[in-house]
Structure formats: structure tokens, C-alpha cells
Design an enzyme around this catalytic site. Sequence first.
Site, mmCIF file in Angstrom:
data_model
loop_
_atom_site.group_PDB
_atom_site.id
_atom_site.type_symbol
_atom_site.label_atom_id
_atom_site.label_comp_id
_atom_site.label_asym_id
_atom_site.label_seq_id
_atom_site.Cartn_x
_atom_site.Cartn_y
_atom_site.Cartn_z
ATOM 1 N N ASP A 194 0.536 6.905 13.426
ATOM 2 C CA ASP A 194 -0.407 5.848 13.061
ATOM 3 C C ASP A 194 -1.546 5.681 14.068
ATOM 4 O OD1 ASP A 194 0.810 5.110 10.667
ATOM 5 O OD2 ASP A 194 2.118 3.638 11.635
ATOM 6 N N HIS A 254 1.865 6.250 4.848
ATOM 7 C CA HIS A 254 2.003 4.853 5.281
ATOM 8 C C HIS A 254 0.599 4.262 5.256
ATOM 9 C CE1 HIS A 254 3.277 1.247 7.248
ATOM 10 N NE2 HIS A 254 2.825 1.553 8.439
#
Length: 341
Positions: free
Chosen positions: A84, A109
Site C-alpha cells: 500500500d 485493496h
Amino acid sequence: MPAKVYTDKDADLGALANKTLAVLGYGSQGHAHALNLKDSGCKVLIGLYPGSKSGAVAAQHGFEVVETGEAVRRADVIMVALPDMKQADVYESSIRPNLAKGKTLLFSHGLNIHFGLIKPPKGVDIIMVAPKGPGHIVRRLYTEGKGMPALVAVAPGSSKGAKAVVLAWAKGIGSTRAGVLQTSFKEETETDLFGEQAVLCGGATALVQAGFETLVEAGYQPEMAYFECLHELKLICDLMYESGIAGMRFSISETAKYGDITRGPRIVNKKTKAEMKKILKEIQTGKFTAEWVKEYKGGLKNYKKKLADGEKHQIEKTGAYLRGMMPWMSKKNIKGVQAAY
């Protein structure tokens, strides 16, 4: 309202025909998606930074490996399979300069899209396929003719063809064999972060450590505390996983059941739930993400300290000793393993 569920009959791999697929990163999810899609007959190439250790592994698996920017230029659908906190920087340096209208960016995600860390240009479809399990299991289930359930989403502003592409990708990795649930980037991101923080990781580890400490501080042997508060947790989780909470209660003793229904609410009570609501609000407002970005860019000092403190906890030494007495148990030394890119 129940989520919309799609299966094999709802998805057509033809939506990926004559398209080049790029997977940026060859870590847990990246390698599984790439291998499964290749085995499903799709054209897949791997994008990595120069010198990445993952390059040799991907090449051994039969993939063409190119630099990230080239992968983006050549591909029609690009999966951003990076950690991320690395995604935004790689997006600015290597992805955005090579994007063109008509391309598709795929995420597993939604954090970077939902909280605006990445802001793709108009004309680029933004989709998500999020398997509900780690990559090695996504891969294993596929090879067994099964599939890992997944969540799928199409961001607002994407083209009409984006839904067919997201379902085709989900089919290519085997997830439509089990079923994929329709969601949004907002819902997936916020529920995923909350589950990790309040229940699955943060909540569970804090509860286990507190229980262990309570018994040891009361004079009980740490080995007894470990068995009761950590080791046997898997047995209960497996029962809930297979049969739900009611099914788990059916399988335990009456004494355990009575303690469950009368004492459990004293541990996780109104105050606990109130704190959960605060955590959820921090996620929804972006406060958690802003804090995490600041910590990451600041060198991860607090992050590393808290992890190091956790590794020194007595429960870790006790657990290592007891697991050494269980030759039947699969033991993995995964300390320090990071998502590959």
C-alpha cells in the site's frame, strides 16, 4: 441487503482476449494472480523495478519480466500488486507517465484509490479484485480446481466494459468458482481496515497477550497461560470458521458454553464497542490513513519500535519453546518477510 454474488456463469474470459495483462510486483497476491491468469490462457507480463530479486523467480515461472513503465505502456489491464505505502510513489514515477485512455488499473485493496493517494486520469478504468485470503492459497486452490472467494468493484467513472473485465479477471484467477461478491472501493477499504485493527489482528493479539499476562501475573506457569490463551485459540477459530459461532458452541462443553455467554460480554463490552466505533470513525475520515502515511514517510520509527517490543514479549519465548515440542506442527520462521516487489 445481501451482496450481489457472481459465479463462473456470469463471467467471460473473452473480455480479456487479445489483451495484454501486466502484474506490477511479484509478491503474495501478484504471483498468484499472474500464474492463475497464465494458466487460464491469458497473456501476462510482469513489471518490476530494475534489480528486483523477484525478477528471477518470475522468469523461472515462464513470464517475460520488464521494467514497470514498459509493462504499463504495453499492457491493457495493469494490476498494481505492490505494498500500500509504495503504490503512490510508483504510480507517480512509473505508472502515470505511461497510462493512456482505454487502459485499466486493477487493485486488490482499495486504500490508495478510496483515500485519494492515487488519482488516476479520466478515461482509465479503475477496478478491484480482492481475494479473501493470502496469495499462496489463491494459487493452491486454483491448482486444485477450486477457488478463493473474492470481492470485486468498479470505481465510478469507469467505462461500461469495466464490469466484464473485472469479472473476467476474477474468473481467470479461479475466484468465480467459489463466488465473488460485488462491493465498492469505499466499503472494501473501510471494512478491511476495521477488521484488521479491531478484530483479526489488533483485537486478537491484544486479547491474547492480555490473557497471557493476567495468568502469569497471578502466578500460573507461562506454559499453561500459552496453551489456554494462544495455542487453543486455533481450535476455536477453526470451529467458528467451519460452523459459525453457534456451531462452535455446539462443539464445546457446557461449562465452556456457560463461561462464553456469561463472561465474554464482560470482556468485550459497551466500552470496547465504543472504542471500536472510534476506530471505525478514524478509518472513515481518513485519519488512520493520514497517520500511517506520516509514519511511513517518517521512517517507521514508532512502527518498528512497537514490533520489536512485541517480539520481546514473554509469550513469544514461551511459544517458541512449546512449539519445539510439537514435531507434528508445521513451523515457519517468517520474521522479517516483506511483500516482494
